[in-house]
Design an enzyme around this catalytic site. Structure first.
Site, PDB file in Angstrom:
ATOM      1  N   HIS A  92     -12.863  31.936  51.017  1.00  0.00           N
ATOM      2  CA  HIS A  92     -13.529  30.637  50.898  1.00  0.00           C
ATOM      3  C   HIS A  92     -13.785  29.973  52.249  1.00  0.00           C
ATOM      4  O   HIS A  92     -14.257  28.836  52.288  1.00  0.00           O
ATOM      5  CB  HIS A  92     -12.741  29.657  50.011  1.00  0.00           C
ATOM      6  CG  HIS A  92     -12.421  30.183  48.650  1.00  0.00           C
ATOM      7  ND1 HIS A  92     -11.750  29.425  47.706  1.00  0.00           N
ATOM      8  CD2 HIS A  92     -12.654  31.370  48.051  1.00  0.00           C
ATOM      9  CE1 HIS A  92     -11.592  30.126  46.601  1.00  0.00           C
ATOM     10  NE2 HIS A  92     -12.136  31.318  46.788  1.00  0.00           N
ATOM     11  N   ASP A 117     -13.028  37.819  49.151  1.00  0.00           N
ATOM     12  CA  ASP A 117     -12.834  37.311  47.775  1.00  0.00           C
ATOM     13  C   ASP A 117     -14.122  37.413  46.981  1.00  0.00           C
ATOM     14  O   ASP A 117     -14.847  36.456  46.848  1.00  0.00           O
ATOM     15  CB  ASP A 117     -12.357  35.870  47.847  1.00  0.00           C
ATOM     16  CG  ASP A 117     -11.834  35.351  46.527  1.00  0.00           C
ATOM     17  OD1 ASP A 117     -11.616  36.152  45.610  1.00  0.00           O
ATOM     18  OD2 ASP A 117     -11.660  34.123  46.406  1.00  0.00           O
ATOM     19  N   GLU A 154      -7.823  41.507  44.001  1.00  0.00           N
ATOM     20  CA  GLU A 154      -7.872  40.339  44.877  1.00  0.00           C
ATOM     21  C   GLU A 154      -7.304  40.725  46.251  1.00  0.00           C
ATOM     22  O   GLU A 154      -6.503  41.656  46.369  1.00  0.00           O
ATOM     23  CB  GLU A 154      -7.047  39.198  44.279  1.00  0.00           C
ATOM     24  CG  GLU A 154      -7.648  38.552  43.046  1.00  0.00           C
ATOM     25  CD  GLU A 154      -8.671  37.476  43.377  1.00  0.00           C
ATOM     26  OE1 GLU A 154      -9.034  37.317  44.566  1.00  0.00           O
ATOM     27  OE2 GLU A 154      -9.107  36.795  42.435  1.00  0.00           O
ATOM     28  N   HIS A 181     -13.688  40.086  40.016  1.00  0.00           N
ATOM     29  CA  HIS A 181     -14.739  39.139  39.642  1.00  0.00           C
ATOM     30  C   HIS A 181     -15.945  39.275  40.561  1.00  0.00           C
ATOM     31  O   HIS A 181     -15.824  39.587  41.750  1.00  0.00           O
ATOM     32  CB  HIS A 181     -14.215  37.704  39.615  1.00  0.00           C
ATOM     33  CG  HIS A 181     -13.672  37.182  40.912  1.00  0.00           C
ATOM     34  ND1 HIS A 181     -14.470  36.635  41.886  1.00  0.00           N
ATOM     35  CD2 HIS A 181     -12.393  37.105  41.388  1.00  0.00           C
ATOM     36  CE1 HIS A 181     -13.718  36.241  42.907  1.00  0.00           C
ATOM     37  NE2 HIS A 181     -12.457  36.516  42.632  1.00  0.00           N
ATOM     38  N   GLU A 215     -15.050  33.336  37.824  1.00  0.00           N
ATOM     39  CA  GLU A 215     -13.625  33.222  38.145  1.00  0.00           C
ATOM     40  C   GLU A 215     -13.337  32.004  39.014  1.00  0.00           C
ATOM     41  O   GLU A 215     -12.249  31.432  38.943  1.00  0.00           O
ATOM     42  CB  GLU A 215     -13.139  34.493  38.862  1.00  0.00           C
ATOM     43  CG  GLU A 215     -11.637  34.600  39.026  1.00  0.00           C
ATOM     44  CD  GLU A 215     -11.081  33.961  40.302  1.00  0.00           C
ATOM     45  OE1 GLU A 215      -9.859  33.820  40.415  1.00  0.00           O
ATOM     46  OE2 GLU A 215     -11.893  33.605  41.198  1.00  0.00           O
ATOM     47  N   GLU A 216     -14.311  31.612  39.834  1.00  0.00           N
ATOM     48  CA  GLU A 216     -14.077  30.588  40.853  1.00  0.00           C
ATOM     49  C   GLU A 216     -14.308  29.161  40.340  1.00  0.00           C
ATOM     50  O   GLU A 216     -14.375  28.224  41.135  1.00  0.00           O
ATOM     51  CB  GLU A 216     -14.991  30.839  42.063  1.00  0.00           C
ATOM     52  CG  GLU A 216     -14.769  32.175  42.773  1.00  0.00           C
ATOM     53  CD  GLU A 216     -13.491  32.219  43.584  1.00  0.00           C
ATOM     54  OE1 GLU A 216     -12.705  31.257  43.503  1.00  0.00           O
ATOM     55  OE2 GLU A 216     -13.286  33.204  44.301  1.00  0.00           O
ATOM     56  N   ASP A 222     -18.255  36.777  41.070  1.00  0.00           N
ATOM     57  CA  ASP A 222     -18.738  35.526  41.648  1.00  0.00           C
ATOM     58  C   ASP A 222     -18.011  35.164  42.929  1.00  0.00           C
ATOM     59  O   ASP A 222     -16.937  35.686  43.239  1.00  0.00           O
ATOM     60  CB  ASP A 222     -18.631  34.383  40.642  1.00  0.00           C
ATOM     61  CG  ASP A 222     -17.202  34.098  40.191  1.00  0.00           C
ATOM     62  OD1 ASP A 222     -16.439  35.065  40.001  1.00  0.00           O
ATOM     63  OD2 ASP A 222     -16.852  32.911  40.021  1.00  0.00           O
TER      64      ASP A 222
END
Length: 364
Positions: A338, A105, A164, A73, A135-136, A75
């Site tokens: 994150h 990520d 991932e 992903h 995705e997030e 984003d």
């Protein structure tokens, strides 16, 4: 006139990661990065390229006996609000470590995909490279989900790898996840005459007792041990400081092993909270390990490491729902995703690229 790409897919993959990280792409703001990826891939004559919104699919069509997907992903979660945090944009490099939003990520994984897409003109499998948005955030916004609805034929494959972060080892499948509201009701009254009412918050105490006493299972699924969990994640109730509350709800998150489906998970939660009003508000199926075929075993053999289970939910579940076995494999530590200190070793990105390059070309 097309956008001029700033991405050089043939430079050091760690430097490519840095360039990608410097294009801010918080969920909903993926267009600038998607434009760069699309324009870069369109210039590669050995790939067929398709765009759906801010999701891009690039495919070889060499007539190979098997097809694999490499997916990631574009984003990221929002940037840190803490002054001086290093997990932000633009990226920085210190002693061979790349700091910034998306480091783990998962822009390192995206850079690996792009580097392979440019380099491998004759891999031993046909390869589909998928780069997707949203995705997030809420599942209904997922770019991968949109591709599955609009162009399912583009996702068909024999095996899929989601890049991932896994610290460079294979993590098979993923746990499922579900959320429930467990409710109690009472009778409102003035708190000065509490005996005239019935306190719904007090009545929620047994819900918390049952959760505190709950012993989560560890379930073996095809040789991998998936650890489950069930926890209260939010509690709400009451209307004012002088009113006995007549309503309370506890939000419960159940992470369940991939030997269960959503119906099984709901039955388990309802059994635990028998006698209470229970509503399932969200859920996503897990995915079995995806390691039960030679194409997956060959990747594990190259790594020389025992596969691990994926405890968190990932989009391997979406591939599993399409009948495609899928695993997680990418650079970086998922525990750093994150965070305000998000970072990845530059060498970890290079190692991931080298492993996948070898796997995709070892028979050539």
């Amino acid at each position: 006139m097309g956008i001029v790409s700033e991405l050089n897919l043939r430079e050091d993959v760690a430097k490519l990661t840095e360039r990608i990280m410097n294009i801010e792409s918080v969920s909903g703001n993926e267009k600038a990065l998607a434009d760069q990826v699309y324009e870069t891939l369109r210039g590669l004559s050995h790939l067929e390229v398709h765009r759906d919104g801010d999701s891009i699919v690039a495919r070889t069509n060499l007539g190979r006996a098997q097809r694999v997907v490499l997916a990631g992903h574009l984003d990221t979660v929002p940037l840190p609000h803490v002054a001086g945090a290093r997990g932000t944009v633009p990226a920085t490099v210190t002693d061979g470590v790349l700091y910034g939003r998306g480091a783990t990520d998962m822009k390192g994984g995206v850079a690996v995909q792009l580097a392979l897409a440019a380099e491998l003109t004759g891999p031993r499998f046909d390869v589909t490279y998928i780069f997707y948005d949203h995705e997030e955030v809420a599942a209904e916004k997922s770019g991968l989900g949109r591709l599955a609805r609009n162009s399912p034929q583009l996702l068909q494959a024999d095996f899929a790898i989601l890049l991932e972060p896994t610290n460079g080892t294979v993590e098979g499948g993923c746990n499922g996840t579900s959320r429930f509201l467990v409710r109690t009701t009472g009778t409102a009254a003035h708190s000065a005459r509490a005996w005239m009412g019935e306190n719904a918050i007090h009545k929620a105490a047994p819900i918390l007792v049952r959760l505190a006493s709950y012993e989560p299972a560890t379930v073996d699924v095809e040789g991998l041990a998936y650890r489950e969990s069930m926890n209260a994640v939010r509690i709400s109730g009451g209307v004012a400081g002088n009113v006995i509350p007549d309503y309370c709800e506890v939000e419960v998150n159940y992470r369940f092993a991939p030997d269960k489906n959503l119906s099984d998970a709901e039955a388990a939660v309802r059994s635990l909270f028998e006698g209470f009003d229970v509503e399932r508000t969200d859920g996503a199926e897990g995915a079995r390990p995806g390691l039960d075929q030679p194409i997956a075993a060959s990747l594990v053999q190259i790594l020389g490491q025992e596969p691990k289970p994926k405890y968190g939910w990932t989009d391997v579940s979406r591939f599993s729902a399409l009948g495609i076995s899928a695993v997680n494999f990418g650079p970086g530590d998922a525990l750093l995703a994150h965070t305000d200190d998000e970072h990845v070793s530059q060498q970890a990105i290079r190692d991931c690229l080298n492993t996948l390059r070898l796997w995709l070309t070892e028979a050539n």
